[in-house]
Scaffold this motif. Structure first.
Motif, PDB file in Angstrom:
ATOM      1  N   THR B  61      36.933  14.812  70.734  1.00  0.00           N
ATOM      2  CA  THR B  61      35.952  14.771  69.019  1.00  0.00           C
ATOM      3  C   THR B  61      36.361  16.577  68.505  1.00  0.00           C
ATOM      4  O   THR B  61      36.619  15.921  67.571  1.00  0.00           O
ATOM      5  N   VAL B  62      36.583  16.907  69.921  1.00  0.00           N
ATOM      6  CA  VAL B  62      36.696  18.113  69.152  1.00  0.00           C
ATOM      7  C   VAL B  62      38.270  18.555  68.636  1.00  0.00           C
ATOM      8  O   VAL B  62      38.658  19.064  67.634  1.00  0.00           O
ATOM      9  N   GLU B  64      39.552  15.849  67.531  1.00  0.00           N
ATOM     10  CA  GLU B  64      39.757  14.911  65.916  1.00  0.00           C
ATOM     11  C   GLU B  64      39.353  15.664  65.082  1.00  0.00           C
ATOM     12  O   GLU B  64      40.162  15.851  63.664  1.00  0.00           O
ATOM     13  N   LEU B  65      37.790  16.508  65.093  1.00  0.00           N
ATOM     14  CA  LEU B  65      37.816  17.389  63.973  1.00  0.00           C
ATOM     15  C   LEU B  65      38.528  18.470  63.528  1.00  0.00           C
ATOM     16  O   LEU B  65      39.352  18.806  62.305  1.00  0.00           O
ATOM     17  N   PHE B  66      39.677  19.113  64.645  1.00  0.00           N
ATOM     18  CA  PHE B  66      40.432  20.394  63.922  1.00  0.00           C
ATOM     19  C   PHE B  66      41.608  19.396  63.345  1.00  0.00           C
ATOM     20  O   PHE B  66      42.160  20.220  62.251  1.00  0.00           O
ATOM     21  N   THR B  68      41.261  16.959  61.210  1.00  0.00           N
ATOM     22  CA  THR B  68      40.707  16.492  60.105  1.00  0.00           C
ATOM     23  C   THR B  68      41.004  17.911  59.390  1.00  0.00           C
ATOM     24  O   THR B  68      41.523  17.773  58.245  1.00  0.00           O
TER      25      THR B  68
END
Lengths: 995, 80
Positions: B61-62, B64-66, B68
């Motif tokens: 998820t981290v 994915e966040l980066f 994005t």
């Protein structure tokens, strides 16, 4: 206005209520524990925030210099004449209140109006009651300061990251914080966390957000330069000492490596705490209700915070996609990245990503400092986790805007969870009661007779042998528990305790052992060595909890019963007859200059005299000769002779030999001369002062054909046992490090004799192990090593020669062991030997070995002696002296503080001598910078009597001299400089803000 | 090593299949619940394993966040 104020009331109440928690720990009594100087921070600070601490075992370099600011806090209370009890209460309460306050200011700055007061309250409870401290001790200063100031650092990083331009003012403020948090540098890994966090912030902004490599370099340089200047006052003396001791620190700390102790789910479930586990050791916190946290509903409460933190990326992605408030998401992205990184680091080598930590631990220089990763990295995650928690709560609040009941229910559940996790704090169970004497923190009731001793006894200036005592933390049979330093029980007393700190001076052990032995011989003997070792007396602690000393205590009392004594309750003090001095002029004939042999020299000696050359000498003082420790691996069953293989040697200091004085013969100065380069049976020894009296004997043991003592075949093969403390949670590798120490008793062992020892491991060992011969005190668990050897993996049997190291300590029971433990703690490797066989042959005693050479000359009469006209101690690290040589051509000035190469004799003027005596301490410290430019290279600095400093007076004239310890002078001068810079920066930052 | 391979597989797969991006969040919640159940039932070793899996999905998820935040186009440009 009222609405505005009401927004702050709830959070401020939460800060105050949680911050006052330490008040619940105090019931009119002090508390100490793992922070074993909490009993008197003021006195501890006074002694240890100077470069040289002279109070124990002839003094030692102080690595606690960075405590200076904490000391000033307690000193202020002293000046105001406020009782120390209230100072200690104030320290803890202030620390807790500031922790909550800084945290609130930080989250308020990040989330502003979006954060409701109730959410702030939840976050404050979780942060202030964070279970992180339950892994260690609630009293410890370094983690507390880190915890307190991290929110402030992140608040500044927040401003730094979101603003487009500049940043120098913020970098200056961050640098200033590195000065104010200085007490945490007594633990360098804690200190480094601050620098790591700030560096990551600078890199994040200038690489990922506003890519600007020029700024990256400039900001980084600006921070490094400023923070270095602000911390130079402790860093320079520290480096002066540590550059020669890094190996020692690594060796000492390797006994407690817990890189696999925190499993991932522990780190995630707020916050890596082991507190809620079954009883592991006496030192670690234990709460009998720990099982509740494994059952519903508390087990769910443990995971609830992480569940919310894990939701941050989900909500943040939505925010980023909507291109909402870019700067806020940039900072939150930084926090999420940091959260991930610090979880990864805090769990060490456990679980997913553990190999990354393992790689760093094995390959990155100095990364082994982080041997307790949870303790160093968790505070950062605790802060970030709580901050991210607020973000999710804000988002959920928005989503549940129309469902007030659900929203309030969630908040109530969270408040209950936070309060439940903090139960050990508010229930005051973090501070142990009287029964548990070793818990990390405990109430201490100092007995009246100790108070009487502290207040009413005027000690002499010399050292008092404190008997019995073992280590830096004392075990006393008081009505309350006590786990603290023996030397802060007194006021202004110097003691010989055989309890040096990590950086205790090498060689001191043999001297203190000799003093203890003399003490037990007779009062006359003890008196006769008093002047040499600056001994003022003996303190018998009748309330010490070391049962093994009962016999010796009786002997001491019998021996000294006719001597005058000071009785204070269970404490008896005997004082020596004469006043003793720091300084003395000794004839050159008293000086023995021992030279460390290089492997090459040793090889030559071996070829010349056989493999086990021994030096025996008669002197009134013991000393050690440094030789090479042999470790040879082969099947001892087939061993008929001993073979040296220099390629397998490791250096060691274990094999010196102490021979106590039986005659009053003084040894002259002796050095091994250049003939070593030419192997010869006629090895010669040069005597610097042939006119003086001396005696030197050189023996061999004829090891190539050993003559074992008849009928003294020693054999033992027993099952191993483990330390009885080592019970426990098989899931925690923290305890495996102790479990994997195995002991095999060798009751036949006498450290004063020489043995040929073979050890059979029963199987090939699967990892490198450390094998030691130790003495282990049954009562205290204190272990003294007589020699270590690293045995490589794959070995099934070894054979080595134990050369007599010391005279047997008369204080010791014959509890000797072979101890085996993993050399490098690698929790993935199990080491569980089923049995270890030990066989040993005792050699003939040294005194009956073949005498190769003996040189002895009689004294040619008393030479002229220089005279000390006047001497005074100006401070802990400065002596002032006037010397009149009276035409003498030889002699040494002996200064009886522990030998350290940083001591120096400096020529000064008479006026300066007077000034140094009269100046206030701090001014003198600054003024003494002048000494840096004085003439100090004229007199050779030598080690006298194996413990003290000496300077050859043959090369100097009569005059006035200062004996100074350089690191302390540098510390004082640089602290003044750093303080001025801190003041200037402070004004600069405030000024800019107003403008 | 296996975690690293799985991470790379995820990063490669997610570029092709948009729906997979939500999987880490669901899996994270699922394994948190599973870990709670294991701890409550006294199965500590199983909880250690699932705890480690939670962190694996948190890592995704981290990432994915980066991705994005940094922008997929920008990232693709770097890769190419």
């Amino acid at each position: 206005m009222l609405t505005k104020i009401s927004k702050f009331i709830l959070p401020l109440c939460a800060i105050l209520l949680t911050g006052l928690t330490p008040l619940l720990w105090f019931h009119g009594h002090l508390i100490t524990g793992e922070e074993f100087y909490a009993l008197d921070y003021g006195m501890w600070g006074k002694i240890y925030t100077q470069g040289w601490a002279p109070n124990v075992n002839f003094g030692e370099f102080s690595l606690f210099l960075p405590f200076k600011l904490q000391y000033l806090f307690f000193h202020l209370f002293e000046i105001l004449n406020i009782n120390y009890y209230y100072a200690l209460v104030s320290w803890h309460v202030l620390a807790w209140v500031i922790t909550g306050l800084f945290f609130y200011l930080f989250i308020k700055q990040v989330y502003r109006e979006k954060m409701s007061p109730l959410i702030a309250v939840i976050a404050i409870i979780f942060y202030v009651f964070n279970p992180f401290f339950l892994n260690i001790s609630v009293l410890l200063t370094p983690p507390r300061i880190l915890f307190m100031f991290l929110p402030l650092i992140f608040a500044l990083l927040h401003k730094y990251i979101i603003q487009d331009q500049g940043g120098y003012k913020i970098i200056a403020a961050l640098s200033l914080i590195t000065f104010f948090v200085s007490p945490l540098y007594v633990n360098i890994p804690y200190g480094s966390i601050i620098f790591i966090v700030i560096a990551l912030g600078i890199v994040y902004k200038n690489v990922f957000i506003r890519t600007n490599f020029r700024n990256l370099l400039l900001h980084f340089m600006f921070f490094i330069v400023l923070s270095s200047l602000l911390n130079i006052w402790w860093a320079v003396p520290f480096v002066m000492k540590i550059r020669t001791n890094v190996g020692d620190i690594k060796g000492t700390t390797s006994n407690f490596v817990t890189i696999a102790a925190s499993k991932t789910q522990d780190v995630l479930t707020y916050f890596g705490s082991w507190a809620f586990r079954e009883k592991a050791t006496e030192e670690i916190y234990y709460f009998p209700y720990y099982k509740n946290y494994d059952r519903f509903p508390l087990v769910a409460a443990r995971f609830l915070p992480f569940l919310l933190i894990a939701g941050v990326p989900f909500f943040l992605i939505k925010q980023i996609k909507k291109r909402e408030k870019n700067s806020e998401s940039e900072f939150l992205l930084f926090l999420v990245g940091m959260a991930w990184l610090f979880i990864l680091l805090a769990k060490g080598i456990s679980g997913f990503g553990g190999s990354i930590f393992g790689f760093f631990y094995d390959n990155v220089p100095l990364f082994w400092f982080f041997r307790e990763p949870y303790a160093k990295f968790m505070p950062v995650y605790a802060l970030i986790g709580d901050t991210l928690l607020v973000y999710t709560l804000i988002k959920i609040s928005t989503e549940l805007k129309s469902r007030n009941f659900l929203r309030i229910l969630l908040f109530v559940i969270l408040i209950i969870s936070g309060v439940a996790l903090g139960r050990p704090y508010w229930s005051a169970e973090v501070v142990g009661e009287t029964e548990n004497k070793k818990i990390s923190s405990q109430t201490v009731i100092v007995p009246d007779y100790w108070e009487d001793l502290r207040e009413n006894w005027e000690p002499k200036k010399g050292y008092y042998v404190l008997y019995p005592t073992f280590q830096v933390s004392e075990y006393l049979k008081w009505p309350s528990g006590y786990n603290g330093s023996p030397y802060i029980l007194f006021k202004g007393v110097n003691i010989i305790s055989r309890a040096p700190l990590i950086f205790g001076n090498s060689g001191i052990d043999s001297v203190t052992a000799y003093i203890n032995k003399s003490l037990l011989e007779s009062p006359e003997k003890f008196n006769s060595i008093a002047q040499t070792y600056k001994l003022s007396g003996l303190i018998i602690q009748g309330d010490a909890g070391y049962a093994g000393f009962a016999g010796y205590m009786k002997k001491l009392k019998d021996l000294y019963q006719s001597e005058p004594a000071i009785e204070k309750g269970k404490i008896t003090i005997h004082e020596t007859e004469k006043d003793v001095s720091d300084v003395e002029i000794v004839p050159a004939g008293n000086i023995f200059s021992s030279k460390q042999l290089t492997p090459k020299e040793y090889e030559i000696l071996k070829d010349t005299f056989g493999v086990d050359l021994k030096f025996s000498y008669t002197s009134k003082t013991p000393f050690e000769i440094e030789v090479i420790e042999p470790v040879v691996t082969y099947d001892f069953e087939k061993a008929t002779e001993y073979v040296f293989d220099l390629s397998k040697f490791t250096s060691g200091k274990y094999f010196g030999r102490i021979i106590p004085s039986t005659e009053d013969i003084k040894l002259t100065s002796v050095t091994l001369d250049g003939n070593l380069e030419k192997p010869s049976k006629e090895l010669s020894f040069m005597f610097d002062q042939p006119e003086c009296c001396k005696k030197l004997e050189v023996y061999t043991n004829e090891i190539k054909k050993p003559e074992y003592i008849k009928n003294n075949w020693i054999y033992t093969e027993t099952g191993l046992f483990r330390d009885s403390d080592d019970v426990t949670d098989p899931n925690s590798l923290m305890f495996k490090t102790k479990v994997s120490k195995y002991y095999n008793k060798i009751s036949w062992f006498d450290p004063s004799r020489t043995y040929d020892i073979g050890i059979d491991f029963g199987e090939r060992i699967n990892l490198d192990i450390l094998l030691s011969i130790i003495h282990r005190d049954v009562d205290s668990g204190v272990e003294t090593s007589y020699g270590d050897a690293v045995i490589p993996a794959g070995t099934d049997a070894i054979h080595f020669n134990y050369i007599s190291a010391v005279i047997r300590n008369p204080l010791e029971d014959p509890d000797y062991y072979i101890r085996i433990s993993p050399y490098l703690i690698n929790p993935q490797s199990e080491f569980k030997p089923s049995k270890v066989g030990v066989r040993a042959f005792a050699y003939k005693d040294m005194t009956t070995a073949k005498l190769i050479m003996m040189v002895q000359k009689e004294s040619q009469g008393e030479p002229a002696k220089p005279n000390i006209v006047d001497y005074s101690r100006a401070s802990q690290s400065m002596g002032l002296i006037e010397i009149d040589k009276k035409g003498a051509t030889e002699g040494y000035l002996q200064f009886k503080d522990a030998y350290d190469p940083n001591w120096s004799l400096v020529l000064i003027s008479r006026d300066d001598l007077t000034r140094y005596r009269e100046m206030p301490e701090f001014i003198r410290g600054i003024y003494s910078a002048k000494l840096l430019f004085g003439d100090k290279h004229f007199a050779e600095h030598v080690n006298i009597e194996s413990y003290s400093n000496g300077w050859d007076l043959s090369k100097i004239d009569s005059g006035y001299y200062a004996i100074v310890f350089w690191p302390d002078i540098l510390n004082t001068v640089l602290f003044a400089g750093s303080s001025v810079l801190a003041g200037v920066l402070f004004v600069y930052i405030l000024y800019r803000r107003r403008s | 090593m296996i975690e690293l391979i799985l991470t790379v597989v995820y990063i490669v797969t997610r570029r092709k299949y948009e729906d997979i991006k939500l999987v880490p969040y669901f899996m994270e919640v699922f394994f948190i619940v599973l870990t709670i159940l294991f701890i409550a039932s006294g199965n500590v070793s199983a909880a250690e394993t699932t705890g480690s899996v939670i962190f694996f999905f948190f890592t995704l998820t981290v990432i994915e966040l980066f991705i994005t935040k940094l922008g997929e186009d920008k990232l693709t440009k770097y890769v190419n």
